[in-house]
Design an enzyme around this catalytic site. Structure first.
Site, short mmCIF file in Angstrom:
data_model
loop_
_atom_site.label_atom_id
_atom_site.label_comp_id
_atom_site.label_asym_id
_atom_site.label_seq_id
_atom_site.Cartn_x
_atom_site.Cartn_y
_atom_site.Cartn_z
N LYS A 22 -37.85 23.05 -9.25
CA LYS A 22 -38.85 23.12 -10.32
C LYS A 22 -39.67 21.84 -10.36
O LYS A 22 -40.90 21.88 -10.46
CB LYS A 22 -38.16 23.38 -11.67
N GLN B 102 -31.59 23.61 -18.29
CA GLN B 102 -31.05 24.41 -17.18
C GLN B 102 -29.72 25.05 -17.58
O GLN B 102 -28.84 24.39 -18.11
CB GLN B 102 -30.87 23.51 -15.95
N ASP C 52 -39.12 29.19 -21.13
CA ASP C 52 -38.16 30.17 -20.63
C ASP C 52 -38.20 31.46 -21.45
O ASP C 52 -37.69 32.50 -21.02
CB ASP C 52 -36.72 29.59 -20.70
#
Lengths: 298, 298
Positions: free
Chosen positions: A58, A102, A125
């Site tokens: 990322k 994460q 997200d």
């Protein structure tokens, strides 16, 4: 080896992601011309090797696109309170437009509480309750989770008509199945969506009625040819490791679809790897740019 | 006149609601024994006659059950700010556990903003984003909208097996269709849910595959016998007025289902009126008691 007949119906996730990145570069240029550089912060707690690899990927993509990237690697001993304090700092940081923690964090961390602490306007997200609710309400200002968003883009690329189409989503997880279903039934997309799962009766027959079949159950090669109607579009979200003593790593990656069996009858199908996988990061970048645009009004 | 053969498969919403009230009285007794009387506040802005009737019915049922009831009737000229101030007061009022703003408010009121201002722990209508998200996440501490909750209870009463059953929900509104689908696909209920709508291809055939068909589209008598499989359970959420010069009021109420055509082939079916309708208020009462229990921990 894949025969050339099979290759023609392959949905090439890497090629589509490349196309997405070209579009995003244009949007980023536009934001920068207005004095705003989209910024993404990724928080990693602990040292799980797979999570570290994801976070690195990322960060690397941000840099390639010219986004501002912050990678915070915190020790596995980080407390809930410390992590919340970091999230609060990032919520207040004007240079950061997207934040993600994460998954999975260490067991002593209450992941849902961390997600709730994110500023929903930076929740790229799409797991914050405000964004989940916006998805249900059809409010386009919210963030849709990256994997379903990537699947939708792949479907668009195939040219398959979604309005009125029978779509079967196999799996009802919060990360893929449910948001995928809610996204596809939205006004303007207008698919007729069925969510099937392990308890579904006559599962193969039900799936075989679908114009579009999306598998997200995490069962290696579960979907055989009797689940698929001739000419259906098939999207494989699964990424499963299976033992493969012949390979260097001792395993190989397969999807939830039995690709060899299904590819010959599908109108279009995603491979694993190289299908949905490459799309997910591209959608994370797209969400970060959207967050920047909404926060800075450019 | 209904033949007796048809009557035997009728799902009697009034009888089920009576049963629910008996259960609720026990729960209320329990709460009161712990010193807590569940309290519901209903806010009505303006003087729409239908809304006034609904609010009166809710107030009356609270009184019958021994709940504390506050009915706030505000003039149509009430501003957004004034209404928000009332909501804030009720959020802080410890004697009130459930709050609802009767829909629809006058046009100058931003209804979504009012809903967001409610304390989610008192949002007994289940429309606050936090509760919408909890429904998606399968978090049982949230509030599910009353009509889908009432439909689920009616289905339970028929004894139909929902795990793995093919359920078609006709309609994708925020008030009924989507929450109904999300509720039925929850782990522990485990239905296989398809959400169909006006854009669905081959709608009759798709519906005719359902073990359970739930119609919530607001189209009088839209669902004819070719939508229904012999032996299916049919729930009619629609309440539509159709002209009826022969009746005293000049209209009569019909559902989304063509009852006369469908009742002979259904295993069980709700009438309109007297089916889903009576359940809705009972579920509002149930949600208020749940809110009280959660807020007072009794």
């Amino acid at each position: 080896m894949l025969s050339s007949a099979r290759m023609t119906n392959l949905i090439d996730g890497r090629a589509v992601a490349t196309k997405v990145y070209a579009e995003l570069r244009e949007q980023i240029g536009n934001s920068k011309a207005h004095g705003a550089t989209p910024g993404l912060a990724v928080l990693l707690v602990g040292d799980d090797p797979a999570s570290r690899a994801y976070v690195r990927a990322k960060d690397k993509m941000c840099r390639e696109l010219g986004l501002y990237s912050v990678k915070l690697e915190l020790p596995a001993t980080t407390t809930q309170r410390e992590l919340l304090a970091r999230v609060e700092e990032l919520n207040r940081d004007d240079s950061i437009h997207g934040i993600l923690v994460q998954s999975p964090p260490p067991k002593h961390i209450d992941e849902a509480a961390i997600v709730r602490a994110l500023d929903p306007a930076k929740d790229v997200d799409g797991f914050h309750p405000v964004n989940v609710a916006k998805l249900v309400l059809g409010d386009g200002s919210g963030f849709v989770p990256c994997t379903p968003l990537g699947c939708l883009r792949l479907l668009r690329e195939t040219g398959v008509g979604l309005a009125g189409a029978n779509v079967v989503v196999l799996g009802r997880s919060m990360i893929v199945g449910k948001p995928m279903a809610l996204l596809l039934m939205r006004k303007g997309i207008d698919a007729t969506v069925t969510v099937a799962h392990s308890r579904t009766k006559n599962l193969p027959q039900l799936c075989a009625r679908a114009d579009v079949l999306i598998a997200a159950i995490g069962q290696p090669q579960f979907v055989s040819s009797d689940f698929v109607r001739e000419g259906a579009v098939v999207i494989d979200v699964g990424i499963n490791r299976v033992d493969d003593p012949g390979s260097e790593r001792g395993y190989r990656l397969v999807g939830d679809i039995d690709f060899e069996a299904v590819a010959p009858i599908a109108r279009a199908i995603t491979p694993v790897p190289g299908g949905v996988g490459p799309m997910t990061i591209s959608m994370l970048m797209a969400n970060t740019i959207k967050a920047c645009r909404q926060l800075t009004r450019h």
